[in-house]
Motif scaffolding. Sequence first.
Motif, short mmCIF file in Angstrom:
data_model
loop_
_atom_site.label_atom_id
_atom_site.label_comp_id
_atom_site.label_asym_id
_atom_site.label_seq_id
_atom_site.Cartn_x
_atom_site.Cartn_y
_atom_site.Cartn_z
N ALA A 316 0.82 -1.20 0.00
CA ALA A 316 0.00 0.00 0.00
C ALA A 316 0.86 1.26 0.00
CB ALA A 316 -0.93 -0.01 1.21
N SER A 317 1.94 1.23 0.78
CA SER A 317 2.84 2.39 0.83
C SER A 317 3.54 2.61 -0.50
CB SER A 317 3.88 2.19 1.94
OG SER A 317 3.27 2.10 3.20
N MET A 318 3.91 1.51 -1.18
CA MET A 318 4.53 1.63 -2.50
C MET A 318 3.56 2.23 -3.50
SD MET A 318 7.75 0.73 -2.60
CE MET A 318 8.06 0.26 -4.30
N ASP A 319 2.32 1.82 -3.42
CA ASP A 319 1.30 2.35 -4.33
C ASP A 319 1.13 3.86 -4.12
OD1 ASP A 319 -1.01 1.75 -6.27
OD2 ASP A 319 -2.02 2.83 -4.64
N GLU A 320 1.10 4.26 -2.86
CA GLU A 320 0.95 5.69 -2.54
C GLU A 320 2.17 6.48 -3.02
OE1 GLU A 320 0.34 5.89 1.64
OE2 GLU A 320 -1.58 4.81 1.58
N ALA A 321 3.34 5.84 -3.02
CA ALA A 321 4.57 6.52 -3.43
C ALA A 321 4.71 6.63 -4.94
CB ALA A 321 5.77 5.79 -2.84
N GLY A 322 3.82 5.96 -5.69
CA GLY A 322 3.84 6.09 -7.14
C GLY A 322 4.28 4.86 -7.90
N PHE A 323 4.31 3.69 -7.23
CA PHE A 323 4.78 2.48 -7.87
C PHE A 323 3.63 1.51 -8.14
CE2 PHE A 323 8.33 4.24 -5.54
CZ PHE A 323 9.36 4.17 -6.45
N ALA A 324 3.60 0.95 -9.35
CA ALA A 324 2.63 -0.08 -9.71
C ALA A 324 3.34 -1.42 -9.63
CB ALA A 324 2.11 0.16 -11.12
N LEU A 325 2.91 -2.29 -8.72
CA LEU A 325 3.63 -3.53 -8.43
C LEU A 325 3.14 -4.72 -9.26
CD1 LEU A 325 3.81 -3.33 -4.52
CD2 LEU A 325 5.41 -2.41 -6.21
N THR A 326 4.09 -5.52 -9.71
CA THR A 326 3.80 -6.80 -10.37
C THR A 326 4.65 -7.87 -9.71
OG1 THR A 326 3.31 -5.74 -12.50
CG2 THR A 326 3.82 -8.09 -12.54
N HIS A 327 3.98 -8.91 -9.16
CA HIS A 327 4.69 -9.97 -8.47
C HIS A 327 5.08 -11.08 -9.43
CE1 HIS A 327 6.09 -12.67 -5.46
NE2 HIS A 327 5.03 -13.45 -5.46
N LEU A 328 6.37 -11.44 -9.43
CA LEU A 328 6.91 -12.48 -10.30
C LEU A 328 7.53 -13.60 -9.46
CD1 LEU A 328 8.89 -10.06 -12.66
CD2 LEU A 328 6.59 -10.95 -13.06
N TYR A 329 7.67 -14.77 -10.06
CA TYR A 329 8.32 -15.89 -9.37
C TYR A 329 9.07 -16.73 -10.39
CZ TYR A 329 8.49 -20.84 -8.01
OH TYR A 329 8.89 -22.14 -7.82
N GLY A 330 10.23 -17.18 -10.01
CA GLY A 330 11.00 -18.05 -10.87
C GLY A 330 12.25 -18.52 -10.17
N LEU A 331 13.14 -19.12 -10.92
CA LEU A 331 14.38 -19.65 -10.38
C LEU A 331 15.52 -19.34 -11.34
CD1 LEU A 331 11.97 -22.10 -10.15
CD2 LEU A 331 13.64 -22.93 -8.52
N THR A 332 16.75 -19.55 -10.88
CA THR A 332 17.88 -19.40 -11.78
C THR A 332 17.71 -20.31 -12.99
OG1 THR A 332 19.32 -18.94 -9.88
CG2 THR A 332 20.40 -19.55 -11.94
N GLU A 333 17.16 -21.48 -12.77
CA GLU A 333 17.00 -22.46 -13.85
C GLU A 333 15.95 -22.07 -14.89
OE1 GLU A 333 18.48 -24.86 -10.25
OE2 GLU A 333 17.23 -23.11 -10.64
N THR A 334 15.17 -21.02 -14.61
CA THR A 334 14.15 -20.57 -15.57
C THR A 334 14.43 -19.16 -16.07
OG1 THR A 334 12.67 -19.79 -13.81
CG2 THR A 334 12.38 -22.07 -14.55
N TYR A 335 15.70 -18.77 -16.09
CA TYR A 335 16.11 -17.45 -16.60
C TYR A 335 15.53 -16.30 -15.78
CZ TYR A 335 17.40 -19.92 -20.98
OH TYR A 335 17.95 -20.76 -21.92
N GLY A 336 15.11 -16.59 -14.56
CA GLY A 336 14.45 -15.59 -13.74
C GLY A 336 12.96 -15.84 -13.71
N PRO A 337 12.12 -14.84 -14.01
CA PRO A 337 10.67 -15.00 -13.88
C PRO A 337 10.10 -16.11 -14.75
CG PRO A 337 11.27 -12.69 -14.24
CD PRO A 337 12.50 -13.50 -14.49
N ALA A 338 9.31 -16.97 -14.14
CA ALA A 338 8.61 -18.01 -14.88
C ALA A 338 7.10 -17.91 -14.68
CB ALA A 338 9.09 -19.40 -14.45
N THR A 339 6.69 -17.14 -13.67
CA THR A 339 5.27 -16.89 -13.47
C THR A 339 5.09 -15.41 -13.12
OG1 THR A 339 5.08 -17.17 -11.05
CG2 THR A 339 5.11 -19.18 -12.38
N LEU A 340 3.87 -14.93 -13.27
CA LEU A 340 3.53 -13.60 -12.80
C LEU A 340 2.11 -13.60 -12.30
CD1 LEU A 340 2.73 -11.11 -15.68
CD2 LEU A 340 3.02 -13.55 -16.09
N ASN A 341 1.87 -12.77 -11.30
CA ASN A 341 0.54 -12.69 -10.70
C ASN A 341 -0.29 -11.69 -11.52
OD1 ASN A 341 -1.73 -12.51 -9.10
ND2 ASN A 341 -0.59 -12.49 -7.18
#
Length: 542
Positions: A316-341
């Motif tokens: 909530a504080s990040m949103d108020e500060a001007g940031f639009a958040l996107t949550h990602l998940y992955g591993l080194t073995e998947t070049y980084g992000p392999a999913t996103l919310n």
Amino acid sequence: MTENPYTIGLAKNAANYQPLSPLGLLERAASVYPDHTAIIHGSQRISHAEFYARARRLASALAGRGIGSGDTVSVMLPNTPAMLEAHYAVPMTGAVLHCLNTRLDAPIVAFQLDHAGSKLLITDREFSPLMKQALSIAKSRPLIIDYDDLEFPQRGDALSNLDYEDFVASGDPGYRWRMPADEWDAISLNYTSGTTGNPKGVVYHHRGAALMCYANALATGMTRHPVYLWTLPMFHCNGWCFPWTISLVAGTNVCLRWVRAKAMYDAIVDHKVTHLSGAPIVMSTLLNARPEERREITHRVAFNHAAAPPPEQVMASMDEAGFALTHLYGLTETYGPATLNEWHSSWDSLPKSRKDALRGRQGVRYPALEQLTVMDPVTMTEVPADGETIGEIMFRGNIVMKGYLKNPEATAEAFEGGWFHSGDLGVMHPDGYIQIKDRSKDVIISGGENISSIEVEDVLYKHPAVALCAVVAKPDEKWGETPCAFVELKPDATVTEEDLIEWCREHLAKFKAPRRIVFTEVPKTSTGKVQKFKLREMAKSA
């Protein structure tokens, strides 16, 4: 049987088939937008045309030193122009780029140099003491190039008589590099943290890196000419392939040598940053900045965050500060992000508790990932999509690694049954979104860096006062998680919490040391197995 008419005279040839690779993205950006700023670093401004010319010079200089197909070039660099140049120049020669984690200790660095067979090393003078120690341990003797950041000069001694800028200047800006003969060719090497024993070398290929570029742009909402602030270390999964992605959209890389609050606020406001990525620690740094470090952000900034989802108050504080958040998940073995919310606008009107629950999920497959599932790792059958039945999260697709370098046994184990086994335990929700529930390998993710609980336990066991110990993750608002150790002492032994923390700091990279030591009887099963699920609950209030 009638021959398929769509195969008759319709063969692959040079006109209709080229291997996928991100290497041509910079050439296109330089051709279409030669004068557009590609890199900002302090007072430096480097155009796409200059960036391309410097990358070709570096590739030419590397080739002149015998670097080519099958060779490994290691770099120990922060987020600087040299790191961006290396992402293009090294694979332009056919060699493989190996980015060293700047937070590692000397023995691990030495192991990686030897295991990778590093033929050439580019190292920033900030890390000269560390690299000097690592090279004294390592068996390999790579050719060393010293990088002296002219915008932010460092005091570290030069380790060779070869200076980076002189080395680049010796190369040909018209160097005729070639695309890989096969898109399956290796482009980079990244090491895992290693949950047991030595870290494993994860090999990426050109095809996966190229597809990640397009997926990154789609997943993060990038259009032409984004301004990307480098808070995510480029040594981590090749910066999730964003060093190449930014060239795809002819964007601007804003280099950030150190992640500091004032520098981030200044860059965001002065350069109108549109995107950045990082772990919750970056959020904490921004939100906990002193008043004199802050500046008002008048535009929305897309923030792609990984690791454990931050607390709702932080989001909530990040949103108020001007940031639009996107949550990602992955591993080194998947070049980084392999999913996103992927967030649905219809969820905005839901009760707060329900929105919090939805934000805590890891999400759906990344645009470049073909398949994502949760399976019973023994039977290899999918678990019910009920949000309750726990299985192992598994992946299939072109953004899964080639395998582990010189480790066929670990590679076969990771790909058993035709799926990549993440080692993370989770559930599949009815709407197809996955959610992590536990980490089967007990890896602690602190500030975006993986910490092996077993490695920390091994160090604690070497202390003469420790009889039994177990390390688990303790939730931390700033770092996401930090190691918490539960310790039983030997009879008549005495030691303080501070003593054990200092002991760990002396024998481990400092970020791996526990922040909290709890002296207590460690809960065990009737067979003597430590019950870490109980310790995780205890750690929350420790």
